[in-house]
Motif scaffolding. Structure first.
Motif, short mmCIF file in Angstrom:
data_model
loop_
_atom_site.label_atom_id
_atom_site.label_comp_id
_atom_site.label_asym_id
_atom_site.label_seq_id
_atom_site.Cartn_x
_atom_site.Cartn_y
_atom_site.Cartn_z
N ASP A 61 106.67 86.01 43.30
CA ASP A 61 107.46 85.76 44.51
C ASP A 61 108.36 84.53 44.43
N VAL A 62 108.20 83.69 43.40
CA VAL A 62 109.09 82.53 43.25
C VAL A 62 110.02 82.71 42.05
N LEU A 63 110.08 83.91 41.52
CA LEU A 63 110.94 84.19 40.37
C LEU A 63 112.41 83.97 40.73
N LYS A 64 113.11 83.18 39.90
CA LYS A 64 114.53 82.90 40.13
C LYS A 64 115.44 83.65 39.16
N LEU A 65 114.98 83.84 37.93
CA LEU A 65 115.82 84.42 36.88
C LEU A 65 115.09 85.57 36.19
N ALA A 66 115.73 86.74 36.18
CA ALA A 66 115.22 87.90 35.46
C ALA A 66 116.24 88.27 34.38
N ASP A 67 115.90 88.00 33.15
CA ASP A 67 116.80 88.23 32.01
C ASP A 67 116.33 89.45 31.24
N PHE A 68 117.00 90.58 31.51
CA PHE A 68 116.67 91.84 30.85
C PHE A 68 117.83 92.30 29.96
N ALA A 69 118.54 91.37 29.35
CA ALA A 69 119.66 91.71 28.48
C ALA A 69 119.15 92.29 27.16
N ASP A 70 119.82 93.33 26.69
CA ASP A 70 119.55 93.88 25.36
C ASP A 70 118.07 94.20 25.15
N ILE A 71 117.54 95.09 25.98
CA ILE A 71 116.11 95.42 25.88
C ILE A 71 115.86 96.89 25.57
N PHE A 72 116.92 97.64 25.26
CA PHE A 72 116.73 99.07 25.03
C PHE A 72 117.28 99.55 23.70
#
Length: 413
Positions: A61-72
């Motif tokens: 609930d305090v997550l600020k950054l979700a970096d899902f670049a180049d994951i597939f």
């Protein structure tokens, strides 16, 4: 150094994660309720692995950054929709989330329906990165429509400040939809949409949409076509719209890249955008630090207008005119170069100029980092607008960031 308990970072490990069991070692010792950033980029995430990460993120609930670049990388089009849904659904209502990075994932239009619910629902996002996703005109239009729907309708201020959506072949349909989204949010500080096949109609709409964003500072539309050389006056409506916006709309603009945008027909035509720089009514470019106009068919007449305008652009430190015409022995370019040099700036006409500038800046960076105490750098930082970064940086990196700002450089991410 022990890994941070608030940041989960497995970037660049080139892992191929298939199952929940393979994910477990990376999340077991991390408390999701304290997690502020997650970086999964540079790995290949399968459906079951994505579901396990998703379950982990349900209480972040305090997550600020979700970096899902180049994951597939290496994943089939059948796998990606379920995997992206598993990762994004838990984040739809996370009010602390400020940045989502989905760069370099080959979504295509088929994956778009699994992205749009998140984009419509989460109103906290400040930074949206969707670069090189293969969206196409239809997919780009649907993404933009989802962002439009997320704009406040009750008079409150939107949180959206940065949109990076380059190399997606948006073309005019996607560009027009994005223009509507920008106008609805009104809070954009940075917009980068290079290499999208946008032509005159889309470019015109973008100028009008972004004109509603008075806080705009960074603009990059490199490698899109702003004029139709087959048409006369009607074929210049986009560059006129951009010229009007420069005159009235963006008092904080610091960085502008319109390279490879076909601003002129190459026959002595001076783009209205350049004329706007020199217009006595233009008062909104006093903070412009970097101007990139490479490969736009500019020639001696354009340089004459620029030579008159540059002294009025009092903050300008870098003007890039590479790959234009008539650059040899031109007195107006000589005047521009001399003016910029006196004020600590540089005119870039060739690759050699650019390489020389980079070398000078590297040397200057080394000298100033060695001489500047941390306390002095932090004091200077108070006068610089806070960067749109959601993850705390080490002190040494903060010093480097401050020095970069002090030297009036803009880094395009």
């Amino acid at each position: 150094m022990a890994p941070s308990k608030t940041i989960l970072d497995i970037r660049g490990k080139q892992l191929k994660l298939e199952t929940a069991a393979e994910v477990a070692p990376f999340i077991t010792h991390v408390d999701p309720t304290k997690l502020t950033a997650i970086h999964l980029g540079g790995n290949s995430i399968g459906v079951e692995a994505a579901k396990e990460f998703g379950r982990f993120l349900e209480t972040a609930d305090v997550l600020k950054l979700a970096d899902f670049a180049d994951i597939f990388t290496g994943r089939t089009i059948e796998e990606i929709p379920a995997a992206i849904k598993a990762l994004l659904d838990p984040l739809s209502h996370k009010t602390a989330l400020q940045e989502i990075n989905l760069n370099d994932n080959a979504f295509g239009e088929r994956v778009v329906p699994f992205l749009t619910p998140f984009l419509e629902t989460n109103h906290s996002i400040r930074v949206l990165r969707l670069n090189n996703n293969g969206l196409g005109p239809a997919g780009g239009k649907k993404i933009a429509e989802a962002v439009y729907k997320s704009a406040p309708t009750d008079g409150s201020r939107s949180n959206l400040q940065v949109v990076i959506c380059g190399r997606n072949r948006l073309e005019d349909p996607g560009a027009t939809a994005w223009a509507k989204a920008f106008e609805a949010h009104k809070t954009l500080v940075e917009v980068q949409m290079p290499q999208n096949g946008i032509r005159m109609d889309g470019a015109e709409e973008l100028a009008r949409g972004l004109a509603a964003c008075p806080e705009l500072q960074i603009v990059n539309f490199q490698d899109n076509a702003f004029i139709d050389v087959e048409m006369d006056d009607e074929g210049r409506k986009a560059v006129r719209a951009w010229a009007d916006a420069f005159k009235t709309s963006w008092p904080k603009l610091r960085y502008l890249d319109l390279s490879d945008c076909m601003l002129s027909n190459g026959e002595g035509e001076v783009p209205p955008i350049l004329e706007a720089f020199n217009d006595p009514n233009t008062k909104n470019l006093q903070h412009l630090q970097e101007l990139r106009l490479q490969n736009n068919n500019l020639d001696a007449k354009s340089y004459e207008v620029l030579a008159q305008a540059v002294p009025k652009l009092t903050a300008l430190r870098r003007l890039d005119l590479q790959d234009n015409d008539d650059v040899e022995d031109n007195e107006h370019l000589d005047d521009i170069a001399e003016h910029l040099k006196v004020h600590g700036g540089k005119l870039i006409l060739t690759e050699e100029d650019e390489e020389e500038e980079e070398k000078e800046e590297e040397e200057k960076d080394g000298e100033e980092v060695a001489e500047t105490p941390l306390e002095e750098a932090e004091e200077e930082k108070k006068e610089i607008p806070a960067p749109l970064v959601t993850e705390e940086k080490p002190a040494a990196d903060k010093v480097a960031d401050v020095l970069a700002d002090l030297m009036s450089k803009v880094h395009i991410g």
